[in-house]
Design a protein around this motif. Structure first.
Motif, PDB file in Angstrom:
ATOM      1  N   PHE A   1       0.768  10.720  -8.794  1.00  0.00           N
ATOM      2  CA  PHE A   1       1.240   9.919  -9.780  1.00  0.00           C
ATOM      3  C   PHE A   1       2.737   9.895 -10.172  1.00  0.00           C
ATOM      4  O   PHE A   1       3.260  10.361 -11.037  1.00  0.00           O
ATOM      5  CB  PHE A   1       0.437  10.276 -11.296  1.00  0.00           C
TER       6      PHE A   1
ATOM      7  N   PHE B   1       0.899  -1.262   0.120  1.00  0.00           N
ATOM      8  CA  PHE B   1      -0.001   0.016   0.011  1.00  0.00           C
ATOM      9  C   PHE B   1       0.921   1.292  -0.032  1.00  0.00           C
ATOM     10  O   PHE B   1       0.784   2.264  -0.798  1.00  0.00           O
ATOM     11  CB  PHE B   1      -0.977   0.101   1.328  1.00  0.00           C
TER      12      PHE B   1
ATOM     13  N   GLY C   1      -3.382  -1.827 -10.186  1.00  0.00           N
ATOM     14  CA  GLY C   1      -1.694  -1.704  -9.835  1.00  0.00           C
ATOM     15  C   GLY C   1      -1.496  -0.498  -8.787  1.00  0.00           C
ATOM     16  O   GLY C   1      -0.345  -0.282  -8.716  1.00  0.00           O
ATOM     17  N   THR C   2      -2.593   0.149  -8.497  1.00  0.00           N
ATOM     18  CA  THR C   2      -2.611   1.515  -7.778  1.00  0.00           C
ATOM     19  C   THR C   2      -3.333   1.521  -6.395  1.00  0.00           C
ATOM     20  O   THR C   2      -4.190   0.389  -6.200  1.00  0.00           O
ATOM     21  CB  THR C   2      -2.831   2.949  -8.153  1.00  0.00           C
ATOM     22  N   ASN C   3      -3.352   2.403  -5.798  1.00  0.00           N
ATOM     23  CA  ASN C   3      -4.188   2.273  -4.280  1.00  0.00           C
ATOM     24  C   ASN C   3      -5.596   3.010  -4.554  1.00  0.00           C
ATOM     25  O   ASN C   3      -6.366   3.342  -4.008  1.00  0.00           O
ATOM     26  CB  ASN C   3      -3.650   3.124  -3.155  1.00  0.00           C
TER      27      ASN C   3
ATOM     28  N   TYR D   1      -1.982   2.678 -17.125  1.00  0.00           N
ATOM     29  CA  TYR D   1      -2.836   2.167 -15.939  1.00  0.00           C
ATOM     30  C   TYR D   1      -4.343   1.828 -16.539  1.00  0.00           C
ATOM     31  O   TYR D   1      -5.103   2.752 -16.947  1.00  0.00           O
ATOM     32  CB  TYR D   1      -2.993   3.068 -14.630  1.00  0.00           C
TER      33      TYR D   1
ATOM     34  N   ARG E   1       2.615   1.831  -3.707  1.00  0.00           N
ATOM     35  CA  ARG E   1       2.038   2.328  -4.797  1.00  0.00           C
ATOM     36  C   ARG E   1       1.429   3.471  -4.698  1.00  0.00           C
ATOM     37  O   ARG E   1       1.403   4.255  -3.452  1.00  0.00           O
ATOM     38  CB  ARG E   1       0.561   1.305  -4.855  1.00  0.00           C
ATOM     39  N   PHE E   2       0.888   4.199  -5.757  1.00  0.00           N
ATOM     40  CA  PHE E   2       0.277   5.614  -5.511  1.00  0.00           C
ATOM     41  C   PHE E   2      -1.243   5.291  -5.651  1.00  0.00           C
ATOM     42  O   PHE E   2      -1.659   4.351  -5.810  1.00  0.00           O
ATOM     43  CB  PHE E   2       0.961   6.607  -6.455  1.00  0.00           C
TER      44      PHE E   2
ATOM     45  N   LYS F   1       4.699   7.249 -10.784  1.00  0.00           N
ATOM     46  CA  LYS F   1       5.429   6.286 -11.590  1.00  0.00           C
ATOM     47  C   LYS F   1       4.630   6.317 -13.110  1.00  0.00           C
ATOM     48  O   LYS F   1       3.541   6.282 -13.384  1.00  0.00           O
ATOM     49  CB  LYS F   1       5.204   4.789 -11.198  1.00  0.00           C
TER      50      LYS F   1
ATOM     51  N   VAL G   1       0.399   7.649 -17.422  1.00  0.00           N
ATOM     52  CA  VAL G   1       1.264   8.817 -16.854  1.00  0.00           C
ATOM     53  C   VAL G   1       2.395   8.917 -17.756  1.00  0.00           C
ATOM     54  O   VAL G   1       3.237   7.904 -17.718  1.00  0.00           O
ATOM     55  CB  VAL G   1       1.642   8.411 -15.323  1.00  0.00           C
TER      56      VAL G   1
END
Ligand code: CU
Lengths: 49, 158
Positions: free
Chosen positions: B129, A45, B110-112, B135, A48-49, B131, B156
């Motif tokens: 953002f 968590f 793959g993200t929150n 996405y 990640r972004f 990375k 991104v």
């Protein structure tokens, strides 16, 4: 009478089940597994972004 | 009351772990200010298309706020508007989304970023953002026949 027989059996079984070593080991193992997975997900968590 | 020594050990262990987990949760909620994505902001679901900010979906630069951009998404069976969007690398963005019809999901794989879009409610998430990459956005709440085809994309870019 049937009752005297009931008393006999409970006494001998009590001593065999008194050691909690195995229980302690499994509880600690499960505890570390839960903490390990929780921390793993938490760092995922944070990463990640 | 008699208690076995081992029993005391795992009780302390369990209570200790619980306290640690709850403190992390408490710090996150009350000190860092984290909250559920949909937190009391409401909208008339019939008029989503005419109400700002949802009348202009997409990425918008904003001034004087804690974030640099607002990324507006409108979901309706079975698509997102915009269907594809570019975000500059390193931008601090507030993602703001809602739905026009039924409950949809909004997961950026793959993200929150993972929110539920409920009719009548606005869901928001602020993130940076940091990375680069492509996405996939997908709907993870079953919404009908076209549910599995309901996607969008965030790029991104530097
Ligand atoms: Cu959907």
């Amino acid at each position: 009478m049937a009752q005297p027989q009931l008393h006999k059996k409970t006494n001998s079984k009590l001593e065999e089940t008194n050691s909690l070593k195995g229980t302690l080991a499994s509880v600690i193992l499960l505890g570390f597994f839960i903490i390990f997975t929780w921390v793993g997900v938490y760092f995922l968590f944070l990463d990640r972004f | 009351m008699h208690m076995h020594k081992f029993e005391k050990i795992w009780l302390i262990f369990g209570v200790g772990a619980l306290l640690v987990f709850l403190s992390v949760l408490g710090v996150s909620a009350f000190y860092l200010g984290n909250q559920p994505p949909s937190c009391l902001a409401t909208i008339d679901q019939e008029k989503v298309d005419t109400l700002p900010p949802f009348n202009e979906p997409g990425l918008k630069k904003v001034e004087g706020k804690d974030w640099d951009y607002e990324l507006i998404f409108v979901a309706a069976a079975f698509a997102y508007t915009p269907g594809e969007v570019e975000v500059p690398l390193g931008a601090k963005v507030k993602v703001i989304a809602t739905t026009k019809d039924v409950i949809h999901g909004f997961q950026v794989a793959g993200t929150n970023i993972n929110m539920m879009l409920e009719p009548g409610y606005i869901s928001e998430y602020v993130t940076t953002f940091d990375k680069a990459g492509e996405y996939l956005i997908l709907c993870n709440e079953y919404c009908g026949m076209g549910h599995h085809m309901m996607t969008s994309k965030i790029e991104v870019v530097e």
